[in-house]
Write a protein that holds these residues in place. Structure first.
Motif, short mmCIF file in Angstrom:
data_model
loop_
_atom_site.label_atom_id
_atom_site.label_comp_id
_atom_site.label_asym_id
_atom_site.label_seq_id
_atom_site.Cartn_x
_atom_site.Cartn_y
_atom_site.Cartn_z
N ALA A 51 0.83 -1.21 0.00
CA ALA A 51 0.00 0.00 0.00
C ALA A 51 0.86 1.26 0.00
N THR A 52 1.94 1.24 0.76
CA THR A 52 2.83 2.39 0.81
C THR A 52 3.47 2.65 -0.55
N ILE A 53 3.87 1.60 -1.24
CA ILE A 53 4.48 1.77 -2.57
C ILE A 53 3.48 2.37 -3.56
N VAL A 54 2.24 1.91 -3.53
CA VAL A 54 1.21 2.48 -4.40
C VAL A 54 1.01 3.97 -4.07
N ALA A 55 0.98 4.29 -2.78
CA ALA A 55 0.80 5.68 -2.36
C ALA A 55 2.00 6.54 -2.75
N ILE A 56 3.20 5.98 -2.70
CA ILE A 56 4.39 6.73 -3.11
C ILE A 56 4.29 7.13 -4.58
N ILE A 57 3.86 6.22 -5.43
CA ILE A 57 3.70 6.52 -6.86
C ILE A 57 2.64 7.61 -7.05
N PHE A 58 1.51 7.46 -6.38
CA PHE A 58 0.43 8.45 -6.44
C PHE A 58 0.96 9.81 -5.98
N VAL A 92 10.13 2.90 5.68
CA VAL A 92 10.67 2.20 6.84
C VAL A 92 10.11 2.80 8.13
N ILE A 93 10.04 4.12 8.21
CA ILE A 93 9.47 4.78 9.40
C ILE A 93 8.02 4.35 9.57
N GLU A 94 7.23 4.52 8.52
CA GLU A 94 5.80 4.21 8.56
C GLU A 94 5.53 2.76 8.95
N ASN A 95 6.21 1.86 8.29
CA ASN A 95 5.95 0.44 8.53
C ASN A 95 6.69 -0.08 9.76
N GLY A 96 7.71 0.64 10.19
CA GLY A 96 8.36 0.30 11.45
C GLY A 96 7.43 0.50 12.63
N VAL A 97 6.63 1.56 12.59
CA VAL A 97 5.63 1.79 13.64
C VAL A 97 4.62 0.65 13.65
N LEU A 98 4.13 0.27 12.46
CA LEU A 98 3.16 -0.82 12.37
C LEU A 98 3.78 -2.15 12.81
N TYR A 99 5.02 -2.39 12.41
CA TYR A 99 5.72 -3.62 12.80
C TYR A 99 5.85 -3.70 14.31
N LEU A 100 6.27 -2.61 14.94
CA LEU A 100 6.43 -2.58 16.39
C LEU A 100 5.11 -2.86 17.10
N ALA A 101 4.05 -2.21 16.63
CA ALA A 101 2.74 -2.42 17.24
C ALA A 101 2.26 -3.86 17.06
N THR A 102 2.45 -4.39 15.86
CA THR A 102 1.94 -5.74 15.54
C THR A 102 2.77 -6.83 16.20
N TYR A 103 4.07 -6.78 16.00
CA TYR A 103 4.92 -7.88 16.46
C TYR A 103 5.57 -7.61 17.82
N GLY A 104 5.70 -6.35 18.17
CA GLY A 104 6.29 -6.01 19.46
C GLY A 104 5.27 -6.05 20.59
N PHE A 105 4.06 -5.55 20.31
CA PHE A 105 3.03 -5.45 21.34
C PHE A 105 1.84 -6.38 21.11
N ALA A 124 5.97 9.54 9.44
CA ALA A 124 6.74 9.55 8.20
C ALA A 124 6.46 10.81 7.38
N THR A 125 5.26 11.36 7.47
CA THR A 125 4.91 12.56 6.73
C THR A 125 5.76 13.76 7.15
N LEU A 126 6.04 13.88 8.41
CA LEU A 126 6.89 14.98 8.88
C LEU A 126 8.27 14.88 8.23
N PHE A 127 8.83 13.68 8.20
CA PHE A 127 10.12 13.48 7.55
C PHE A 127 10.02 13.76 6.05
N ARG A 128 8.98 13.26 5.41
CA ARG A 128 8.84 13.42 3.96
C ARG A 128 8.69 14.89 3.58
N PHE A 129 7.89 15.65 4.31
CA PHE A 129 7.71 17.07 3.98
C PHE A 129 9.06 17.78 4.01
#
Length: 162
Positions: A51-58, A92-105, A124-129
């Motif tokens: 999903a992130t890759i599709v959004a990056i192209i968009f 990596v930032i965006e999905n790192g948060v999801l990874y931590l929540a899913t697999y860490g917690f 990740a948006t703050l970094f991207r801007f």
């Protein structure tokens, strides 16, 4: 003082345009994420990466042809390479948060996954801007002087010809 308020106005317009493209990109990202997650057996983070890759192209198309259409168009291969590098860091930032929540917690219900996907997008948006406006879609030199634009943090030079 007029010049400073004009600079603030330009920044506000840029933030609004970035937000509009980014907001649409968030909808694309979350939509594709939920579609892939519910239509396949892929793990949550893999669905999120797709999903992130599709959004990056968009987002590239929206940023290049609307938000930053007035920026330097020279060196498109360089621009695209930098966009992809900074987008990958954002991924990596965006999905790192999801990874931590899913697999860490162990927070992996559909609601929790969407909440942490959204939180990751926000961080990740703050970094991207910052990275896109600083490195990827660079400002053109001032039209009147041919000089590089004065950095926003530098005091205005009163002797500068307008």
């Amino acid at each position: 003082m007029e010049r400073r308020s004009s600079g603030l106005h330009r920044l506000a317009r840029e933030v609004a345009k970035f937000g509009a493209v980014g907001g649409a990109g968030v909808l694309v990202n979350l939509g594709v994420f939920n579609l892939v997650r519910h239509a396949s057996d892929l793990p949550v983070v893999r669905a999120s990466i797709i999903a992130t890759i599709v959004a990056i192209i968009f987002n590239y198309l929206g940023f290049r042809y609307w938000t930053y259409r007035d920026r330097d168009k020279g060196g498109r291969p360089r621009e695209l390479m930098l966009f992809l590098v900074f987008s990958a860091i954002g991924l990596v930032i965006e999905n790192g948060v999801l990874y931590l929540a899913t697999y860490g917690f162990g927070w992996d219900s559909p609601l929790q996954s969407n909440v942490f996907k959204f939180v990751g997008i926000g961080v990740a948006t703050l970094f991207r801007f910052w990275s896109y406006r600083t490195w990827v879609f660079r400002a053109l030199p001032d039209a009147g002087t041919g000089e590089e634009p004065v950095a926003r943090h530098e005091p205005e030079n009163p002797e500068r010809v307008r």
